[in-house]
Design a protein around this motif. Structure first.
Motif, short mmCIF file in Angstrom:
data_model
loop_
_atom_site.label_atom_id
_atom_site.label_comp_id
_atom_site.label_asym_id
_atom_site.label_seq_id
_atom_site.Cartn_x
_atom_site.Cartn_y
_atom_site.Cartn_z
N SER A 31 6.66 22.95 -8.70
CA SER A 31 7.94 22.49 -9.26
C SER A 31 8.35 21.14 -8.70
O SER A 31 9.41 20.64 -9.03
N GLY A 32 7.54 20.55 -7.85
CA GLY A 32 7.79 19.19 -7.34
C GLY A 32 8.50 19.16 -6.01
O GLY A 32 9.32 20.03 -5.71
N CYS A 43 9.28 12.32 -7.33
CA CYS A 43 8.83 13.70 -7.18
C CYS A 43 7.31 13.71 -7.11
O CYS A 43 6.64 13.00 -7.85
N TYR A 62 4.03 16.18 -7.47
CA TYR A 62 3.56 17.45 -8.01
C TYR A 62 2.10 17.66 -7.60
O TYR A 62 1.50 16.78 -6.99
N ARG A 108 0.37 14.84 -9.88
CA ARG A 108 0.97 13.55 -10.26
C ARG A 108 2.17 13.22 -9.39
O ARG A 108 2.69 14.09 -8.69
N ALA A 122 5.97 11.23 -9.96
CA ALA A 122 6.91 10.66 -10.92
C ALA A 122 7.98 9.89 -10.15
O ALA A 122 8.59 10.44 -9.24
N PRO A 145 13.81 10.29 -11.74
CA PRO A 145 12.57 10.30 -12.51
C PRO A 145 12.70 11.18 -13.76
O PRO A 145 13.45 12.16 -13.75
N ALA A 146 11.99 10.79 -14.81
CA ALA A 146 12.03 11.58 -16.06
C ALA A 146 11.58 13.01 -15.80
O ALA A 146 12.12 13.96 -16.36
N ASP A 147 10.58 13.17 -14.96
CA ASP A 147 10.07 14.49 -14.60
C ASP A 147 10.76 14.89 -13.29
O ASP A 147 10.19 14.82 -12.21
N ASN A 148 12.02 15.28 -13.38
CA ASN A 148 12.89 15.48 -12.21
C ASN A 148 12.60 16.78 -11.46
O ASN A 148 12.39 17.82 -12.08
N CYS A 149 12.64 16.70 -10.14
CA CYS A 149 12.39 17.88 -9.29
C CYS A 149 13.66 18.29 -8.52
O CYS A 149 13.59 18.96 -7.52
#
Length: 124
Positions: free
Chosen positions: A58-59, A102, A104, A107, A109, A118-122
């Motif tokens: 989940s980051g 974040c 993962y 990756r 982000a 970040p767009a892919d927020n953690c």
């Protein structure tokens, strides 16, 4: 009755035998060392993952602060950190730019400079 004579082996043929035996031993030792190192590395990673600040699936939060063309310092931070906490880190290390992100399993982000999420927020 004539006896058949064995052909005499040359020194070159005889000299290769210990070299081949030595090479087999070296490659065997390298193989054992590689297997041991791989197993040891896998075992050393387990406590790092177990002691990790957050789940990688989940980051985990990242905070990065830097002075352009001089230095950058980035670190994984606790889930309790807020964008303002990262900004305070920037000030504490005498940087003038910061960014949150974040990490993962596969990756990283990053948000925009200055605290963009970040767009892919953690969890920022």
């Amino acid at each position: 009755m004539a006896t058949k004579k064995e052909p005499v082996k040359s020194m070159a043929e005889i000299a290769w035998v210990p070299i081949i035996v030595a090479l087999i031993g070296v490659f065997g030792s390298i193989g054992v060392a590689w297997i041991t190192a791989t197993r040891t590395a896998s075992e050393q990673i387990k406590p790092v993952v177990a002691a990790s600040i957050g789940p990688q699936s989940s980051g985990q939060k990242l905070c990065s602060a830097w002075v352009k063309n001089t230095y950058r310092d980035s670190m994984i931070v606790p889930q309790q950190w807020k964008i303002d906490t990262c900004k305070k880190f920037m000030v504490a290390i005498s940087a003038n730019l910061f960014q949150v992100g974040c990490v993962y399993e596969d990756r990283i982000a990053w948000g925009d400079e200055g605290g963009g999420v970040p767009a892919d927020n953690c969890g920022w």
